[in-house]
Design a protein around this motif. Structure first.
Motif, PDB file in Angstrom:
ATOM      1  N   THR A   1      62.234  33.168 108.219  1.00  0.00           N
ATOM      2  CA  THR A   1      60.843  32.689 108.125  1.00  0.00           C
ATOM      3  C   THR A   1      60.744  31.322 107.451  1.00  0.00           C
ATOM      4  O   THR A   1      59.855  31.059 106.658  1.00  0.00           O
ATOM      5  N   ASN A   2      61.680  30.448 107.832  1.00  0.00           N
ATOM      6  CA  ASN A   2      61.683  29.095 107.292  1.00  0.00           C
ATOM      7  C   ASN A   2      61.549  28.070 108.415  1.00  0.00           C
ATOM      8  O   ASN A   2      62.013  26.951 108.300  1.00  0.00           O
TER       9      ASN A   2
ATOM     10  N   THR B   1      59.360  17.404 105.376  1.00  0.00           N
ATOM     11  CA  THR B   1      58.732  17.549 104.066  1.00  0.00           C
ATOM     12  C   THR B   1      58.421  19.027 103.815  1.00  0.00           C
ATOM     13  O   THR B   1      58.552  19.512 102.702  1.00  0.00           O
ATOM     14  N   LYS B   2      57.991  19.743 104.876  1.00  0.00           N
ATOM     15  CA  LYS B   2      57.754  21.186 104.781  1.00  0.00           C
ATOM     16  C   LYS B   2      58.233  21.827 106.078  1.00  0.00           C
ATOM     17  O   LYS B   2      57.554  21.781 107.105  1.00  0.00           O
TER      18      LYS B   2
ATOM     19  N   ARG C   1      58.536  24.897 107.084  1.00  0.00           N
ATOM     20  CA  ARG C   1      57.778  26.032 107.624  1.00  0.00           C
ATOM     21  C   ARG C   1      56.601  25.567 108.476  1.00  0.00           C
ATOM     22  O   ARG C   1      56.207  26.235 109.418  1.00  0.00           O
ATOM     23  N   GLU C   2      56.039  24.425 108.128  1.00  0.00           N
ATOM     24  CA  GLU C   2      54.864  23.920 108.840  1.00  0.00           C
ATOM     25  C   GLU C   2      55.210  22.770 109.789  1.00  0.00           C
ATOM     26  O   GLU C   2      54.318  22.168 110.379  1.00  0.00           O
TER      27      GLU C   2
END
Lengths: 475, 486
Positions: free
Chosen positions: A272-273, A394-395, A397-398
């Protein structure tokens, strides 16, 4: 594309070397060792021939050629696994590899979910090759590129790359798998810099590049385009960092989407990454976006191969269907770990930056109906971004990224290009950028890059977070 | 320790010399590596690799040519020399300013990285067991922890370089290291915490003793605890004028990314089409105020244990310590024999290295080190009224001139009235290189100095991944923009 196609025939032995007797003898040697040791083995032998001509400051600066044979060996016994590779192709070198891995195999603990190598699947051979690009032809191309740039601007600083590679792979395993294939690719790049006559710290930059296979690029046109961009970016409009309506050029779309491809790895997905976690089957992108992985299409994809690292046949696969995320790739290891069945491996395993990973590496976007120029004409008040540079998560997951514009950022008003803009840093998410409703149009023209083939895309908004750099260096 | 047949090296140079080349060198390079990855108490990857071959570089009529092979026979080497000459001849057709090489004394040497414990003498099962124990120790029985990973890495680069100038170098560089990392996820929030540094940990030119000193088992528990705590920590706020204190675990990548700007091939536009150029143009030497008077930066290939340490570069130039920035002023560059004389340096700084036998040497960073200051670490914290501490890189991006950067770190702490008052998550900061280094207000002393290795520095076409080192002490910067969000 006949049934008689022999993957070895794409090599001109005088020009590219003759690796085949070494490969065949090496594989025979390792297979005997595997059989005598009573373990299960997977052997992959690769020959890579690579030629690269780099030029800078209007002359050739680095010019390299090499051929390399690599043997990669995986050994399996029960739930134990060890893997290694060598370019030492003598019997002593291969024996050292085998002995080291056999020792490692014995000492390694069991992997509880491991199921061994995947079962082989039938597949057909196909010619994935294109004409060669010799040392002398690449040199001629460099001279042409420099001359074309200098026709536009006498004092232009010209750099770039002409490269070609040919590869051959043979994969065998203890269960009778024995497959081989070959392919090649070519790359051309031209970069132009023009210094301001008034201020040597101020420069304009332009660059064009593409991967190609069958049709050699129009070197003159690309070189002149890069030089014009360099000239245009000598005079810059300062715009604030904020959200803009944008047309992302083909390179810019490629630069962002490759991070989506990286994020489709099964480990990130299941841990879930990844943006894909919990989104398989979801309308995550705009319905105008359809992307297929096409590893067997030498016309459309740069990275083509008939078999993957495990010897499984490659196949076309929908990745995004009208905005809906369709699938992720697996190798036998992750298929066993996360799906409980090694045979759900998808045939997408590559050795990539030293790691063996499943990846959709041949993503081809469906194109739209209008040209990139038409998309730019659609802009009411916004920017045309030719490419991005130094993009990083930077993120994860998103799908959050940051990076910069580099070689061509233009202000567009009422469909007309107003002028070049000082480079901006963006901080945005590719998931948000390509989300439903934010994609206004795709171009009909596409360009082939290392891991994908992409059109230009018109977006309603894209977020820039800071002005990239300044000439006002405190000194 | 040489295992290449020297008669083949002699033959290569003889063959090149009779063809009338201006210069030639032959480089044999063998890399042996071992990589172990344990995830959630299971050995998921055990990989051994050997890479060996010969690369031949030719200078002919002012143009370079390079060819390489991993078939080490007389016949193959003869063909490779012929190919290198053919490539150099083609290059010379597109040469306007013929290449000339800075002078370097002839060297004959046999050298090797100092190691206390040979990693190859440690049984593999002992390493695996240690990594498994490490990930077990990272288990805090919290289902938000999605993975616990531990890594061991070791390689040896054995190079023999002979040149037509009679230099004969036999050099063995030994690299060892590892790390531990945990991933925590809660909803859409993900946090990674790594010890002692991110991306598979830290590495040094040293033996197994360095891996032991990393104490991964002891730090594993803290990695997991911090990852989970970060999930609940407040988001790094947006502030355009923040005071930030950067620990060596992040400053190493700041100096790395800024360090690229000192590579003279970039400054001379040789890398314009790929890695980019540099704002540190040669005409700004001894004029540009790169930082303020607190800032002195060296490129030091002689620093023991630095991941960028060696004895001779791949042009046969002896390793050196070069001052890049002295008291804030731009003073020097990382150079090669080809580029040094273009800025009137009499000698190369010894920075040309190749990542493999089949790659041509490029200018690469050695150990880019920030000179320690006078402050004690605790004094910096106590002296900070309102600020943040950032540590351990997680994201990095910088423009092609090495001016505009943006970094993210794994962890941050809030500092108020001289005390650390809590964690912050998703720290990020952005800036312009010379403005940033001119905003330094404190650098901790030698007792806080720590070197980190960067094993994955990419440059060149075809791609080369090189290992470099970066040392610094905790440093405080003012008026920095932090908390950049989408």
């Amino acid at each position: 594309m006949s049934d008689q196609f022999n993957p070895r025939n794409i090599f001109n032995i005088n020009e590219h070397g003759d690796p085949f007797s070494t490969i065949d003898q090496g594989i025979d040697f390792l297979q005997n060792k595997i059989e005598n040791a009573g373990v299960i083995g997977l052997v992959s032998a690769q020959y890579l021939y690579s030629g690269t001509t780099r030029y800078a400051v209007n002359q050739i600066t680095q010019h390299t050629e090499f051929g390399e044979i690599t043997f990669t060996l995986s050994l399996n016994e029960g739930k134990r696994l060890s893997r290694g590779s060598t370019t030492v192709t003598t019997e002593e070198g291969l024996e050292e590899l085998f002995d080291t891995l056999q020792d490692s195999l014995k000492k390694s603990p069991e992997i509880d979910f491991y199921q061994g190598f995947p079962e082989s699947k039938p597949s057909e051979l196909k010619d994935l090759s294109s004409p060669e690009w010799s040392i002398e032809e690449r040199t001629d191309t460099v001279i042409e590129a420099i001359n074309s740039c200098e026709e536009i601007e006498k004092n232009v600083i010209v750099s770039g790359t002409c490269s070609t590679s040919r590869n051959y792979n043979r994969v065998v395993n203890s269960f009778g798998l024995d497959v081989d294939h070959s392919g090649n690719s070519n790359y051309f790049k031209v970069n132009a810099i023009i210094e301001s006559p008034e201020d040597r710290n101020h420069r304009g930059y332009g660059q064009e590049d593409l991967n190609f296979r069958f049709e050699k690029p129009n070197v003159d046109s690309l070189s002149k385009s890069a030089t014009r961009t360099a000239r245009e970016t000598l005079t810059l409009i300062d715009l604030p960092a904020q959200s803009y309506e944008v047309v992302l050029g083909q390179q810019a779309v490629s630069d962002l989407f490759v991070f989506a491809q990286f994020s489709l790895d099964p480990t990130s997905f299941h841990e879930t990454n990844s943006f894909a976690s919990d989104n398989l089957g979801a309308q995550i992108f705009d319905p105008k976006i359809t992307v297929a992985d096409k590893p067997r299409d030498p016309q459309l994809a740069n990275l083509v191969r008939l078999f993957d690292f495990e010897g499984l046949p490659s196949e076309d696969k929908l990745v995004v269907d009208r905005g809906v995320l369709q699938s992720i790739p697996y190798d036998s290891f992750t298929a066993a770990k996360y799906l409980g069945d090694k045979n759900l491996a998808t045939g997408n395993t590559l050795e990539f930056f030293g790691n063996v990973v499943p990846i959709y590496g041949s993503c081809v976007w469906e194109n739209g109906d209008n040209s990139t120029e038409d998309l730019i004409n659609e802009i009411d008040d916004g920017l045309w971004v030719k490419n991005f540079w130094y993009n990083r998560f930077t993120k994860r997951r998103e799908g959050g990224l940051t990076g910069l514009t580099r070689n061509g950022l233009y202000q567009v008003k009422n469909g007309e290009i107003v002028g070049a803009v000082r480079n901006l840093r963006y901080t945005d998410s590719f998931v948000r950028a390509f989300s439903p409703g934010n994609v206004l149009n795709l171009s009909s023209d596409r360009r082939m890059f290392q891991l994908n083939t992409t059109p230009s895309v018109h977006l309603e908004t894209f977020n820039f977070s800071s002005v990239a750099h300044t000439n006002k260096i405190d000194s | 320790m040489t295992v290449i047949d020297k008669s083949l090296l002699d033959y290569s140079l003889e063959k090149a010399s009779i063809s009338g080349v201006e210069y030639a060198d032959v480089k044999w390079l063998k890399r042996k590596s071992e990589s172990l990855t344990v995830k959630n108490n299971i050995l998921e990857s055990s990989v051994r690799s050997n890479s060996e071959g010969i690369g031949i570089k030719i200078l002919f009529n002012g143009g370079y040519g390079f060819a390489a092979t991993n078939i080490i026979t007389k016949e193959s080497i003869e063909k490779t020399v012929e190919r290198a000459i053919r490539v150099a001849k083609a290059s010379s057709r597109a040469v306007k300013n013929p290449i000339s090489l800075a002078e370097e004394p002839t060297h004959t040497a046999r050298v090797q990285t100092y190691q206390l414990i040979d990693p190859n003498k440690i049984p593999t099962e002992e390493k695996i067991e240690y990594l498994i124990d490490t990930t077990k120790n990272a288990d805090i029985n919290d289902n938000r922890i999605k993975s616990r990973s531990a890594y061991y890495n070791h390689w040896t680069d054995h190079t023999v370089l002979w040149t037509t100038e009679e230099t004969k170098i036999d050099q063995k560089i030994i690299v060892t290291g590892g790390g531990v990392s945990t991933l925590a996820v809660q909803g859409s929030e993900t946090q990674v915490r790594s010890k002692p540094s991110s991306f598979r940990g830290d590495l040094a030119t040293a033996g197994y003793e360095f891996f032991q000193e990393l104490k991964l088992f002891e730090s594993a528990l803290e990695a997991s605890q911090e990852a989970v705590e970060l999930l609940e920590a407040p988001q790094c706020p947006a502030d355009n004028h923040a005071t930030i204190i950067i620990r060596p675990g992040q400053l190493m990548l700041q100096t790395h990314e800024n360090g690229h700007g000192f590579e003279l091939d970039r400054a001379l536009d040789y890398e314009a089409a790929f890695a980019g150029t540099s704002f540190l143009k040669p005409h700004l030497r001894n004029q540009l105020k790169f930082g303020n008077e607190l800032v002195t930066i060296h490129a030091d290939a002689t620093k023991p244990r630095g991941l960028g340490s060696f004895y001779y570069d791949h042009e046969g130039v002896q390793a050196q310590k070069t001052t890049l920035v002295q008291d804030g002023l731009l003073t020097g560059y990382l150079t090669s024999r080809e580029t040094a004389q273009q800025i009137d340096d009499l000698r190369s700084s010894g920075s040309a290295r190749a990542s493999a036998y089949n790659r041509m040497p490029l200018i690469r960073m050695t150990n880019i080190n920030l000179k320690p200051g006078d402050w004690k670490y605790d004094e910096i914290i106590e002296d900070t009224k309102d600020g943040y501490i950032f540590d351990t890189n997680v994201s990095w991006s910088i423009d092609d001139l090495r001016l505009s950067f943006q970094f993210g770190t794994e962890i941050g702490w809030r500092v108020k009235e001289g005390e650390i008052v809590g964690l912050i998550r998703n720290p990020s900061y952005t800036g312009i290189t010379p403005q940033f280094w001119n905003s330094v207000t404190a650098i901790a002393d030698e007792t806080d100095f720590r070197m980190f290795g960067t094993p994955n520095c990419g440059k060149g076409e075809p791609g080369q991944v090189m290992y470099t080192g970066h040392g610094s002490s905790t440093t405080r910067f003012e008026n920095v923009r932090i908390g950049v969000v989408q």
